[in-house]
Design an enzyme around this catalytic site. Structure first.
Site, PDB file in Angstrom:
ATOM      1  CD  GLU A  90       2.338   5.494  -5.303  1.00 30.86           C
ATOM      2  OE1 GLU A  90       2.534   4.442  -5.924  1.00 30.86           O
ATOM      3  OE2 GLU A  90       2.249   5.543  -4.058  1.00 30.86           O
ATOM      4  CB  CYS A 109       3.087  -0.216  -6.634  1.00 34.18           C
ATOM      5  SG  CYS A 109       3.474  -1.919  -7.102  1.00 34.18           S
ATOM      6  CD  GLU A 123       4.775  -3.394  -3.545  1.00 39.35           C
ATOM      7  OE1 GLU A 123       4.767  -2.168  -3.803  1.00 39.35           O
ATOM      8  OE2 GLU A 123       3.970  -4.196  -4.013  1.00 39.35           O
ATOM      9  N   GLY A 141       0.832  -1.199   0.000  1.00 35.67           N
ATOM     10  CA  GLY A 141       0.000   0.000   0.000  1.00 35.67           C
ATOM     11  C   GLY A 141       0.861   1.242   0.000  1.00 35.67           C
ATOM     12  CB  SER A 142       0.029   4.746   0.741  1.00 34.45           C
ATOM     13  OG  SER A 142      -0.330   4.772   2.114  1.00 34.45           O
ATOM     14  CB  THR A 143       5.273   5.687   1.402  1.00 36.04           C
ATOM     15  OG1 THR A 143       5.767   5.017   0.230  1.00 36.04           O
ATOM     16  CG2 THR A 143       6.438   5.996   2.322  1.00 36.04           C
TER      17      THR A 143
END
Length: 494
Positions: free
Chosen positions: A398, A299, A265, A242-244
């Site tokens: 992103e 991604c 990830e 998912g997102s950072t």
């Protein structure tokens, strides 16, 4: 390949699994709450899903821990575990049209991509990982005479998995296949935007012979069910895509609880570098695919394009031509190359970034602002913005949509500096006929994966993951199993 009307007719026969799957049975959320899941192409509600929270997570973890301690799966002969997982893959294969439809209906992915990429990849992941089960050996350490030191790889226990909505079936398999192969029990929290294929997958796992409680699925929101899973004291490993931003939160929750291992990830903002000696037509086609596939909700999307200035005009002409094939349409139509983005919030995100790029001096040369029509789906245009630079939001942040930022460079050193000027480090692509340059540049790019004269290729034998703000650990390949085992040393004085 079925026609659009045939896919539509088949979709109307589906029976959606919409409850939590805990200890081998479907059940309502403890609270009784439900929430809708929507078709982004039509904005219609597909079904209402059980809204799990901490109480449901507790039940799922308890079931997973109980069966793990009993050894029903963890201590089952490796060959028998392999047989069950191979049967599971066969059942998935027999229901491939159903799985393709579930993800297409729930998140808007073109049905042709589901059939050619997602479903085959998911099935292969289960099969390939299953074949690893009885081929992983322990070790004997080279200790002194009169001693024996054995090194065992043991399942960690209960694995919590939190997966995204952009590749729902595939990402679930990437996480749970190695965790299960290693002998763990799993509690899965799929994205609240795409849960249907995960629930069906768990049902087929039980049909294949996976013992009750080994795989549990708790649909719900990240701030409730996801947080509860990350904070749970009886979860040994947490795996996430998912997102950072959320990845950082999960690391914090692990520290607040039992210091569980967290494998992440996270986000990406992958660079794509085109050198003057590249095959321009192939590089242009690759650049278009690298940003517009799956509506840019990828991604590893190469959303930053850097072209050597001496060929930039020629390359841009080829890129615009290659991008023509990526037009948004009905995802049930096999001819469609781009579906809608997943929801209205994502559409607004795309719109906001395009506007920001224009305000900062970027030039829209293809596509542009979405023209949303209420009730007719969250469709956006494939968009290319030229004359961008690394100080712009559209280059640094992103977007997770079909928006490509383009800039130029004059030297290899400049290209590397631009490519590495990012908090992310998931993937990168470069195009050149110079094999020495290919080796040299790929080694210097700060990313976990580099594609040379291609983009996005790989299979179950190669690891997938990033560095820097894109996370840690690897999915796929034998390295994925490393995340879900503990190493135990048994030292014996003979």
């Amino acid at each position: 390949m079925k026609t659009r009307d045939e896919w539509l007719a088949l979709s109307q026969t589906l029976e959606f699994k919409n409850q939590a799957y805990i200890n081998g049975e479907f059940r309502a959320a403890v609270s009784g709450r439900v929430f809708p899941t929507q078709n982004p192409a039509t904005e219609t509600v597909l079904t209402e899903i059980a809204e799990c929270d901490a109480a449901d997570v507790d039940l799922a973890v308890e079931a997973a821990r109980t069966v793990f301690r009993a050894g029903t799966w963890a201590e089952l002969d490796p060959g028998k575990r392999k047989h069950i997982m191979l049967k599971w893959a066969d059942l998935m294969d027999a229901h491939r049209d159903e799985f393709a439809l579930l993800d297409t209906l729930e998140m808007g992915k073109p049905i042709s991509e589901m059939l050619s990429i997602d479903v085959p990849d998911a099935i292969d992941c289960i099969r390939w990982t299953a074949e690893c089960i009885d081929k992983i050996y322990g070790e004997i350490a080279p200790t002194a005479t009169g001693t024996l030191a054995m090194i065992h790889h043991e399942p960690a226990g209960v694995v919590g998995a939190i997966t995204p909505w952009n590749y729902p079936l595939m990402m679930v398999c990437w996480k749970i296949a190695p965790a299960l192969a290693a002998g763990n029990s799993v509690v899965l929290k799929p994205s609240e935007k795409a849960m249907l294929s995960a629930l069906r997958l768990a049902e087929l796992a039980s049909e294949a012979g996976l013992p009750d409680g080994v795989l549990n699925v708790v649909p719900g929101f990240g701030h409730t069910a996801g947080k509860a899973l990350a904070l749970h004291m009886d979860v040994n490993v947490l795996a996430f895509t998912g997102s950072t931003r959320v990845a950082g939160m999960l690391m914090g929750y692990a520290g607040e609880s039992n210091m569980k291992r967290v494998w992440l990830e996270a986000g990406g903002k992958s660079p794509n570098i085109v050198f003057a000696d590249a095959d321009i037509e192939k590089a242009a086609a690759g650049a278009a695919a690298a940003i517009f596939s799956n509506q840019g909700e990828v991604c590893i999307a190469c959303s930053r394009l850097y072209v050597e200035n001496s060929i930039k005009d020629e390359f841009m002409a080829a890129l615009l031509k290659a991008s023509e094939r990526y037009r948004a349409g009905d995802p049930l139509d096999p001819a469609t190359t781009m579906g809608p983005v997943v929801d209205q919030a994502q559409l607004q995100t795309v719109e906001r970034y395009i506007g920001s790029a224009i305000e900062e001096g970027g030039q829209v040369v293809f596509g542009g602002q979405p023209e949303y029509q209420p009730g007719k789906g969250f469709f956006v245009k494939s968009t290319i913005i030229d004359n961008t630079h690394n100080g712009m939001k559209v280059v640094q942040e992103e977007i997770f949509g079909p928006v490509l930022a383009v800039g130029g460079f004059d030297t290899e050193e400049e290209a590397l500096a631009l490519a590495n000027d990012s908090r992310y480090g998931l993937g990168a692509a470069l195009w050149t006929r110079d094999i020495s340059r290919a080796h040299r540049v790929s080694r210097k790019i700060e990313s976990g994966m580099v594609w040379v004269n291609t983009w996005g290729e790989g299979d179950s034998t190669v690891p997938f993951g990033g560095v820097k703000g894109s996370g840690n650990g690897r999915d796929k390949s034998l390295h994925a199993l490393e995340k879900y085992v503990d190493i135990k040393n048994v030292f014996i004085r003979l």
